[in-house]
Write a protein that holds these residues in place. Sequence first.
Motif, PDB file in Angstrom:
ATOM      1  N   TYR A 181      -2.611  -0.393  -7.021  1.00  0.00           N
ATOM      2  CA  TYR A 181      -3.431   0.654  -6.426  1.00  0.00           C
ATOM      3  C   TYR A 181      -4.878   0.469  -6.900  1.00  0.00           C
ATOM      4  CZ  TYR A 181       0.318   3.679  -4.576  1.00  0.00           C
ATOM      5  OH  TYR A 181       1.352   4.210  -3.852  1.00  0.00           O
ATOM      6  N   SER A 364       7.867  -3.959   0.508  1.00  0.00           N
ATOM      7  CA  SER A 364       6.900  -2.972   0.016  1.00  0.00           C
ATOM      8  C   SER A 364       6.817  -1.749   0.923  1.00  0.00           C
ATOM      9  CB  SER A 364       5.510  -3.600  -0.133  1.00  0.00           C
ATOM     10  OG  SER A 364       4.899  -3.843   1.123  1.00  0.00           O
ATOM     11  N   ARG A 368       6.395   1.695  -1.030  1.00  0.00           N
ATOM     12  CA  ARG A 368       5.085   2.354  -1.032  1.00  0.00           C
ATOM     13  C   ARG A 368       5.134   3.675  -0.263  1.00  0.00           C
ATOM     14  NH1 ARG A 368       1.492  -0.802  -4.240  1.00  0.00           N
ATOM     15  NH2 ARG A 368       3.009  -2.178  -5.228  1.00  0.00           N
TER      16      ARG A 368
END
Length: 380
Positions: A181, A364, A368
């Motif tokens: 991030y 992902s 996420r």
Amino acid sequence: MTADDNRRILNYLRENTEDMVADLKRLIALESPTTNKGAVDELGQALAQELRGLGGAVEVIAKAEVGDVLRARWNPGAGGVVIMSHMDTVWDVGAVAGRPTRIEGDRLYGVGAMDMKGGIVIALWALRALRALDLFPDQPITYLLNSDEETGSRHSAGEIESEALAHHVVFVTEPPQDGAYKTQRKGVSHYTVRAEGRAAHSGADHARGVNAIEELAHQVLAVQALTDYDIGTTANVGVISGGTRANVVPAAAQFEVNVRAWTRVNQQAIHEKMMNLRAVHPEAKVVVEGGVGVPPMERSPEIAALFQRAQKLAAALGIALEEGRTGGGSDGNKTAALGVPTLDGMGMVGDGGHAVNEYGEISSLPERAAIMAAMLRERL
């Protein structure tokens, strides 16, 4: 909020990974270059339908020169979270036909897959999971999708800034930096440096001329010398032009400069040096135009705390989440500069953004989206 509920969210998303991939392929097929308003609006219409299906109160904000902006609200009111994505890409219509979407192992290769059709899918499915599992929070949530981020969000800046100021925190679905991030981004400044001299015949009257290109060469070296890697400030002369013919002493020349800096202090310091450039030749003139374009996204204590909450939630789901920074800019620069805590890089993990080898990691997508859903359930 319980950890068990967040695990339910992750399990739900993993069970629906194939549908997430199908949605990503569909969005990639809806090509949306910034410069093609009709194409961006077609994508926006499809997304508006999705958002209404998720219970959002959707508003289409008309734009004359670029695609329309979308805004969806849940639990309208002050505070809460605004999620920000952009619908536009850097690829012209027809790019998908020349480079069809394909899957190799965990990688989905496609036009704009990572930047940022994958980020849109993550946000949509975070909201969908909360709805499907009856875990939707009661705090205000807004989803803003702009249409011109790839060219600086000039036409969308008003909506970006007003929504940021109306909420407690901002989530940006740009791709992460090597999976991390983003809590810090460099600010961006642009300048044009012009040198003015005096034209003359290069053979018969050379001494009477004042060579603008020669003057510009001095200025190129002066600007390049402003780069300071120790503090992370860079000044790059990227485009240069001047002169008319080889047998004419050139009367005019210019170059374009791109400056990046981690802090406002450093950005302002290099701005002052750029604006104080002076001609070396006594009869030449140097003119500098431009200035600060995008302020840095500086890592404030509030941004650091926001990331730490996300990292803790991810760890409870068995997902390792790291913190990173990048020299590239995004809408997160604008919102963080307003003092609104901003968490960036919440999109699809991958590589090759703006390149022909762009890909996103399929695994992902559910992970996420689960982290985002868990963060939306936090009282922020």
